[in-house]
Design an enzyme around this catalytic site. Structure first.
Site, PDB file in Angstrom:
ATOM      1  N   SER A 150      57.209  57.198  62.821  1.00 37.20           N
ATOM      2  CA  SER A 150      57.332  57.803  61.504  1.00 37.20           C
ATOM      3  C   SER A 150      56.068  58.553  61.112  1.00 37.20           C
ATOM      4  O   SER A 150      54.961  58.177  61.484  1.00 37.20           O
ATOM      5  CB  SER A 150      57.632  56.735  60.450  1.00 37.20           C
ATOM      6  OG  SER A 150      56.475  55.963  60.180  1.00 37.20           O
ATOM      7  N   VAL A 179      53.381  56.427  59.127  1.00 36.90           N
ATOM      8  CA  VAL A 179      52.500  55.576  59.931  1.00 36.90           C
ATOM      9  C   VAL A 179      51.587  56.432  60.796  1.00 36.90           C
ATOM     10  O   VAL A 179      50.383  56.165  60.920  1.00 36.90           O
ATOM     11  CB  VAL A 179      53.326  54.619  60.811  1.00 36.90           C
ATOM     12  CG1 VAL A 179      52.412  53.812  61.737  1.00 36.90           C
ATOM     13  CG2 VAL A 179      54.149  53.673  59.936  1.00 36.90           C
ATOM     14  N   GLU A 229      53.933  62.464  67.491  1.00 37.80           N
ATOM     15  CA  GLU A 229      55.297  63.004  67.475  1.00 37.80           C
ATOM     16  C   GLU A 229      56.096  62.275  66.405  1.00 37.80           C
ATOM     17  O   GLU A 229      56.434  61.099  66.548  1.00 37.80           O
ATOM     18  CB  GLU A 229      55.962  62.838  68.840  1.00 37.80           C
ATOM     19  CG  GLU A 229      57.361  63.435  68.901  1.00 37.80           C
ATOM     20  CD  GLU A 229      58.077  63.081  70.188  1.00 37.80           C
ATOM     21  OE1 GLU A 229      59.194  62.536  70.110  1.00 37.80           O
ATOM     22  OE2 GLU A 229      57.505  63.336  71.273  1.00 37.80           O
ATOM     23  N   CYS A 258      64.756  62.392  67.272  1.00 31.89           N
ATOM     24  CA  CYS A 258      63.859  63.140  66.383  1.00 31.89           C
ATOM     25  C   CYS A 258      64.225  64.609  66.254  1.00 31.89           C
ATOM     26  O   CYS A 258      63.785  65.279  65.314  1.00 31.89           O
ATOM     27  CB  CYS A 258      62.409  62.997  66.842  1.00 31.89           C
ATOM     28  SG  CYS A 258      62.125  63.517  68.528  1.00 31.89           S
TER      29      CYS A 258
END
Length: 468
Positions: free
Chosen positions: A214, A217, A234, A273
């Site tokens: 995420s 984070v 990423e 993603c």
């Protein structure tokens, strides 16, 4: 001693219980890794790395079914797609072998000024040092390969923290590396607490930080890295697709496009993603497009990921099903038309959902859904559609579907993305291509050869001699 249970996402049965590593375990692993890179005599020569990787490929190739079952069981990705993941992971190791000879420098010209006469200079690339990798749950084997193999390929020891929800494939892969002859300390898998994870990542002995997860984070950890630590982050996206009406004029073209977008949107229940999320379609064909996409979504087989016929598996936790259900309901209440799905199938599965024209400020329009939801938006002016596609801080991969070459080139140039697929879905990827986000979606590029380059640093040698 703390433990953690790893569950099957579909039936929530415990697959295995694992012990969480202690602070002393982390320190021991970090100390070993640092000692390996601190003394050049400890470095693994290129030929030894190649030999180890060749044995890794042999072992993995003999265990394709076992690795597929393990990845599918813990990650929830359907069996058919998990097998593809295992084959990609094997290919990733092959790619590293192919690119080890490409770790090289270049000659720097000398003698063009009097002050540089009698000199020859060249650069060489060296391993950057200790690599610390933090991984995500959605590709439990292939992500681990992408975050360990490039480091080892260039001669860096690596500490890898798998996602707590899907650590089993990671630990199995490290076992395979050791079985193949990788010496102790070069690759260590650690299942740590949040506090120990942060301490490990921010340790001053870490030279490179690789993160998949995420944005919240990732950026937080990035802000706390020690001075000089390089990184590749990423994060997620909310992948946009621009569809020109020309694609709906031919039945065969339209069907191929819809099949592609259904795969790109509902593959791994949208937990990718670069999953297709926001599709902008010319208004004269938008409803027809959305209805046909919804028809395909409604025919997908949803359920137990270990059933070879399953096309869409569970979300990673029941909590994620709750979240997706809440977001879809909000989209419906704000005017979005649910054309398929829009409901739970069970505590762990959510029906593949197509929403027509949800509000621009709805969560499904503003954030990464990471669930089996595709939104279709009508547009009258393509420039407006592109502006809306570019309107989020997220920027990763995007797609353009059109029969017109000039339109494809113009639209792809105007989209804010690191990669634009022409007449293909946004989730397309092969493991030798550059892969990564920009803006809030991350920094640095993945892909086996690109990560290998990122995990090296350049040194120049200048030789002075009277005979030159």
């Amino acid at each position: 001693m703390s433990t953690i249970d790893v569950h099957n996402p579909y039936d929530q049965k415990v697959i295995k219980s694992l012990t969480i590593n202690s602070s002393s375990d982390v320190e021991a692993a970090m100390s070993r890794a640092h000692k390996l890179v601190s003394n050049r005599d400890n470095w693994l020569p290129a030929h030894q790395r190649v030999e180890i990787f060749e044995r890794v490929i042999e072992i993995m190739s003999e265990q394709i079914e076992e690795l597929t079952q393990l990845a599918a069981s813990e990650g929830g990705k359907p069996y058919m797609d998990s097998k593809v993941e295992v084959l990609r992971a094997i290919n990733g190791v092959k790619l590293a072998i192919e690119h080890i000879p490409q770790i090289k420098g270049e000659q720097i010209a000398m003698g063009h000024t009097a002050s540089s006469a009698n000199r020859i200079a060249y650069t060489q690339r060296e391993p950057i040092g200790v690599v610390c990798s933090v991984s995500a749950f959605n590709h439990p084997l292939n992500l681990i390969v992408h975050q360990t193999i490039p480091a080892l390929a260039v001669g860096c020891p690596v500490l890898i923290k798998p996602a707590a929800l899907t650590p089993l494939s990671c630990f199995r892969f490290v076992e395979i590396l050791q079985q193949a002859g990788l010496p102790e300390g070069w690759c260590t898998a650690l299942l740590t607490s949040r506090e120990d994870s942060e301490k490990m990542v921010c340790d001053e002995r870490v030279n490179f930080f690789s993160f998949i997860g995420s944005a919240k984070v990732g950026w937080m950890l990035q802000s706390k890295l020690s001075a000089g630590t390089r990184s590749a982050l990423e994060h997620g996206g909310a992948a946009p697709v621009i569809v020109d009406q020309s694609m709906m004029q031919d039945e065969s073209d339209a069907d191929d496009m819809l099949e592609s977008l259904a795969k790109g949107g509902f593959y791994h229940a949208g937990q990718v993603c670069v999953s297709v999320q926001r599709v902008y379609v010319q208004e004269s064909v938008a409803r027809d497009f959305a209805q046909r996409l919804a028809e395909k979504a409604s025919k997908l087989i949803v359920g137990d990921q270990l059933n070879p016929k399953t096309e869409v598996g569970p979300l990673i936790t029941p909590k994620e099903v709750d979240r997706v259900a809440t977001w879809v309901e909000e989209a419906k209440q704000s005017g979005g038309e649910i054309l398929s799905g829009g409901e739970r199938i069970s505590d762990t599965c959510y029906a593949p959902t197509v929403i027509l024209d949800p509000a621009e400020d709805a969560k499904v329009s503003q954030f990464e859904v990471f669930g089996p939801v595709v939104c279709v938006y009508s547009y009258s002016d393509k420039a407006d559609a592109i502006a809306r596609a570019n309107g989020l801080p997220l920027a990763f991969q995007a797609s353009v579907f059109t029969k017109l070459l000039d339109d494809a080139l113009d639209t792809s140039n105007r989209l804010n993305a690191t990669a634009v697929m022409i007449n293909d879905h946004t989730a397309f990827r092969v493991d030798w291509m550059p892969f990564g986000g920009r803006d809030a979606s991350g920094i640095g590029m993945g892909g086996i050869p690109y990560s290998m380059h990122e995990m090296t640093r350049e040194k120049m040698l200048v030789i002075k001699s009277k005979v030159l």
